[in-house]
Design an enzyme around this catalytic site. Structure first.
Site, PDB file in Angstrom:
ATOM      1  N   GLU A 111       0.846  -1.203   0.000  1.00 11.21           N
ATOM      2  CA  GLU A 111       0.000   0.000   0.000  1.00 11.21           C
ATOM      3  C   GLU A 111       0.883   1.256   0.000  1.00 11.21           C
ATOM      4  O   GLU A 111       0.619   2.217  -0.738  1.00 11.21           O
ATOM      5  CB  GLU A 111      -0.933  -0.002   1.209  1.00 11.21           C
ATOM      6  CG  GLU A 111      -1.941  -1.138   1.160  1.00 11.21           C
ATOM      7  CD  GLU A 111      -2.961  -1.076   2.285  1.00 11.21           C
ATOM      8  OE1 GLU A 111      -4.052  -0.546   2.049  1.00 11.21           O
ATOM      9  OE2 GLU A 111      -2.662  -1.563   3.397  1.00 11.21           O
ATOM     10  N   GLU A 131      -3.289  -9.981   3.946  1.00  9.62           N
ATOM     11  CA  GLU A 131      -4.456  -9.609   4.763  1.00  9.62           C
ATOM     12  C   GLU A 131      -5.519 -10.707   4.733  1.00  9.62           C
ATOM     13  O   GLU A 131      -6.141 -11.018   5.743  1.00  9.62           O
ATOM     14  CB  GLU A 131      -5.084  -8.300   4.241  1.00  9.62           C
ATOM     15  CG  GLU A 131      -4.310  -7.055   4.586  1.00  9.62           C
ATOM     16  CD  GLU A 131      -3.215  -6.718   3.574  1.00  9.62           C
ATOM     17  OE1 GLU A 131      -2.831  -7.591   2.779  1.00  9.62           O
ATOM     18  OE2 GLU A 131      -2.740  -5.571   3.595  1.00  9.62           O
TER      19      GLU A 131
HETATM   20  C1  1HE Z   1       6.737  -8.538  12.085  1.00  8.23           C
HETATM   21  C2  1HE Z   1       6.058  -8.372  10.858  1.00  8.23           C
HETATM   22  C3  1HE Z   1       4.828  -7.672  10.874  1.00  8.23           C
HETATM   23  C4  1HE Z   1       7.878  -9.489  10.500  1.00  8.23           C
HETATM   24  N1  1HE Z   1       4.396  -7.204  12.052  1.00  8.23           N
HETATM   25  N2  1HE Z   1       6.241  -8.049  13.235  1.00  8.23           N
HETATM   26  N3  1HE Z   1       2.067  -8.429   7.057  1.00  8.23           N
HETATM   27  C5  1HE Z   1       2.285  -9.749   6.996  1.00  8.23           C
HETATM   28  O1  1HE Z   1       1.401 -10.560   7.231  1.00  8.23           O
HETATM   29  C6  1HE Z   1       3.680 -10.194   6.696  1.00  8.23           C
HETATM   30  C7  1HE Z   1       4.307 -10.861   7.892  1.00  8.23           C
HETATM   31  N4  1HE Z   1       5.736 -11.070   7.751  1.00  8.23           N
HETATM   32  C8  1HE Z   1       6.265 -12.067   6.989  1.00  8.23           C
HETATM   33  O2  1HE Z   1       5.580 -12.779   6.270  1.00  8.23           O
HETATM   34  C9  1HE Z   1       7.755 -12.264   7.084  1.00  8.23           C
HETATM   35  O3  1HE Z   1       8.197 -11.689   8.313  1.00  8.23           O
HETATM   36  C10 1HE Z   1       8.572 -11.622   5.912  1.00  8.23           C
HETATM   37  C11 1HE Z   1       8.313 -12.409   4.626  1.00  8.23           C
HETATM   38  C12 1HE Z   1       8.201 -10.158   5.709  1.00  8.23           C
HETATM   39  C13 1HE Z   1      10.080 -11.667   6.260  1.00  8.23           C
HETATM   40  O4  1HE Z   1      10.467 -12.995   6.606  1.00  8.23           O
HETATM   41  P1  1HE Z   1      11.830 -13.233   7.405  1.00  8.23           P
HETATM   42  O5  1HE Z   1      11.989 -14.733   7.548  1.00  8.23           O
HETATM   43  O6  1HE Z   1      12.925 -12.462   6.769  1.00  8.23           O
HETATM   44  O7  1HE Z   1      11.619 -12.560   8.847  1.00  8.23           O
HETATM   45  P2  1HE Z   1      10.817 -13.108  10.131  1.00  8.23           P
HETATM   46  O8  1HE Z   1      11.685 -14.062  10.894  1.00  8.23           O
HETATM   47  O9  1HE Z   1       9.457 -13.594   9.755  1.00  8.23           O
HETATM   48  O10 1HE Z   1      10.591 -11.771  10.958  1.00  8.23           O
HETATM   49  C14 1HE Z   1      11.648 -11.140  11.680  1.00  8.23           C
HETATM   50  C15 1HE Z   1      11.018 -10.403  12.842  1.00  8.23           C
HETATM   51  O11 1HE Z   1      10.129  -9.392  12.333  1.00  8.23           O
HETATM   52  C16 1HE Z   1      10.137 -11.321  13.700  1.00  8.23           C
HETATM   53  O12 1HE Z   1      10.178 -10.818  15.017  1.00  8.23           O
HETATM   54  P3  1HE Z   1      11.147 -11.496  16.143  1.00  8.23           P
HETATM   55  O13 1HE Z   1      10.889 -10.677  17.367  1.00  8.23           O
HETATM   56  O14 1HE Z   1      10.696 -12.926  16.235  1.00  8.23           O
HETATM   57  O15 1HE Z   1      12.562 -11.378  15.619  1.00  8.23           O
HETATM   58  C17 1HE Z   1       8.745 -11.093  13.154  1.00  8.23           C
HETATM   59  O16 1HE Z   1       7.717 -11.360  14.083  1.00  8.23           O
HETATM   60  C18 1HE Z   1       8.815  -9.602  12.834  1.00  8.23           C
HETATM   61  N5  1HE Z   1       7.846  -9.228  11.821  1.00  8.23           N
HETATM   62  N6  1HE Z   1       6.807  -8.964   9.888  1.00  8.23           N
HETATM   63  C19 1HE Z   1       5.085  -7.409  13.171  1.00  8.23           C
HETATM   64  N7  1HE Z   1       4.140  -7.438   9.767  1.00  8.23           N
HETATM   65  C20 1HE Z   1      -3.225  -0.578   6.861  1.00  8.23           C
HETATM   66  S1  1HE Z   1      -3.710  -2.167   6.883  1.00  8.23           S
HETATM   67  C21 1HE Z   1      -2.389  -3.116   6.331  1.00  8.23           C
HETATM   68  C22 1HE Z   1      -2.649  -4.546   6.666  1.00  8.23           C
HETATM   69  C23 1HE Z   1      -1.401  -5.367   6.525  1.00  8.23           C
HETATM   70  O17 1HE Z   1      -0.346  -4.915   6.211  1.00  8.23           O
HETATM   71  S2  1HE Z   1      -1.629  -7.019   6.879  1.00  8.23           S
HETATM   72  C24 1HE Z   1      -0.139  -7.770   6.379  1.00  8.23           C
HETATM   73  C25 1HE Z   1       0.869  -7.809   7.485  1.00  8.23           C
END
Ligand code: 1HE
Length: 257
Positions: A111, A131
Site C-alpha cells: 500500500e 491480509e
Molecule cells: C513482524 C512483521 C509484521 C515481521 N508485524 N512483526 N504483514 C504480513 O502478514 C507479513 C508478515 N511477515 C512475513 O511474512 C515475514 O516476516 C517476511 C516475509 C516479511 C520476512 O520474513 P523473514 O523470515 O525475513 O523474517 P521473520 O523471521 O518472519 O521476521 C523477523 C522479525 O520481524 C520477527 O520478530 P522477532 O521478534 O521474532 O525477531 C517477526 O515477528 C517480525 N515481523 N513482519 C510485526 N508485519 C493498513 S492495513 C495493512 C494490513 C497489513 O499490512 S496485513 C499484512 C501484514
C-alpha cells in the site's frame, strides 16, 4: 525530523526517506506511519524528488501485526483514516517519490509503495497481500490504489488465494515500472530522482496532482482540466526559457531508446 524508525538524508535536491526497522522487516507501527507522514509534510522546500527505501533485506512487511488490537468499528475506521492521511502525504506531497523495492513488499508495504509515483524493484522483490489469510482487509488505501495499478481482478486473486508475485511477474503486471538486478534498486531510484529533480517544478506538480485526478474524471471534464493545467504550466517563465533553449540548440534532444 529523523526518528529511530525512519530517517531522512538530503543530497542536494534529492531527499532519501529510509525505513530503519530492519529487525522487524520495517513493519509499520502506528509511530512509524505517523513519522512518515510528518517527514513528508515537513520536507525542506529545496527538495525536488524523494527516494523511499527500506533498510535490510526487505522493503516492508506491512502493518505491525503486534499492534493489531481489538478495535470497535469507529476506532478501526479512524486507524485506517490515519494511514490514508499518511499515504496521501506521500502521494500528494512536495515532490515525486521513487520507491526502491527489494525483498518483501507486502500488505501495508505494498500500500505504501502504491502511493509512490515510480516503483523500482530489484530481482529479490516479491509482492503479496496476506491480509486475506490474517482475517483482515487492506486499510491503507490499497483498495483504491492497487486496482489502478494491476486491476481489481488481480488484487482479488492475491487476497483470496495468497498469491505471491515475484519481481519479474510484478513488473509485467504493473506493480513496478523498473526491474533491476539484485542490490541495485536504490542506485537506480537515485539516478531517476536526480533526473526528476531537473524538471520544471510546475510540470512535476501537474503530474502528481492534476494527472491522477484528470484520469478519474469523465472525459469532458478531464479535457477541460487538462487544458487549464497546460495553460498554467506553459505560461510559467521556466517553460518559456526551456522551450527557447531547445529552439536555440542549447537543450538536449530526445534520443532513440
Ligand atoms: C513482524 C512483521 C509484521 C515481521 N508485524 N512483526 N504483514 C504480513 O502478514 C507479513 C508478515 N511477515 C512475513 O511474512 C515475514 O516476516 C517476511 C516475509 C516479511 C520476512 O520474513 P523473514 O523470515 O525475513 O523474517 P521473520 O523471521 O518472519 O521476521 C523477523 C522479525 O520481524 C520477527 O520478530 P522477532 O521478534 O521474532 O525477531 C517477526 O515477528 C517480525 N515481523 N513482519 C510485526 N508485519 C493498513 S492495513 C495493512 C494490513 C497489513 O499490512 S496485513 C499484512 C501484514
Amino acid at each position: 525530523m529523523t526518528s529511530k524508525d525512519v530517517q531522512l538524508e538530503i543530497h542536494d535536491a534529492v531527499a532519501v526517506v529510509r525505513l530503519t526497522r530492519p529487525a522487524k522487516r520495517n513493519a509499520l507501527s502506528d509511530g512509524l506511519i505517523l513519522a512518515v507522514r510528518k517527514m513528508f509534510e515537513e520536507m525542506p522546500a529545496s527538495v525536488r524528488a524523494i527516494v523511499l527505501d527500506g533498510e535490510g533485506e526487505h522493503f516492508c512487511a506491512g502493518l505491525d501485526l503486534s499492534e493489531l488490537k481489538e478495535r470497535d468499528a469507529g476506532a478501526g475506521m479512524h486507524h485506517s483514516r490515519m494511514w490514508h492521511a499518511a499515504l496521501e502525504a506521500v502521494q500528494y506531497g512536495p515532490a515525486p517519490v521513487i520507491a526502491a523495492l527489494h525483498g518483501a513488499v507486502v500488505g501495508g508495504g505494498l500500500e505504501l509503495a502504491s502511493a509512490c509515483h515510480i516503483r523500482v524493484a530489484d530481482e529479490s522483490t516479491f509482492y503479496a497481500l496476506p491480509e486475506g489469510s490474517r482475517g483482515i482487509f487492506v486499510g491503507g488505501g490499497g483498495a483504491v490504489r492497487i486496482p489502478r495499478l494491476i486491476g481489481a481482478a488481480r488484487m482479488v486473486d492475491m487476497m483470496l488465494t495468497g498469491r505471491v508475485y515475484n519481481a519479474q511477474d510484478g513488473e509485467k503486471i504493473g506493480l513496478a515500472q523498473y526491474l533491476v538486478p539484485q542490490g541495485t534498486a536504490f542506485d537506480k531510484a537515485m539516478e531517476l530522482a536526480k533526473r526528476v529533480a531537473t524538471n520544471a517544478p510546475l510540470t512535476n506538480y501537474a503530474l502528481m496532482h492534476a494527472l491522477p485526478r484528470i484520469a478519474e474524471q469523465p472525459a469532458d471534464q478531464g479535457f477541460l482540466t487538462e487544458a487549464l493545467m497546460a495553460a498554467i504550466a506553459q505560461s510559467a517563465p521556466e517553460a518559456k526559457s526551456r522551450v527557447k533553449d531547445f529552439l536555440e540548440g542549447r537543450a538536449s534532444k530526445v534520443k532513440k531508446a
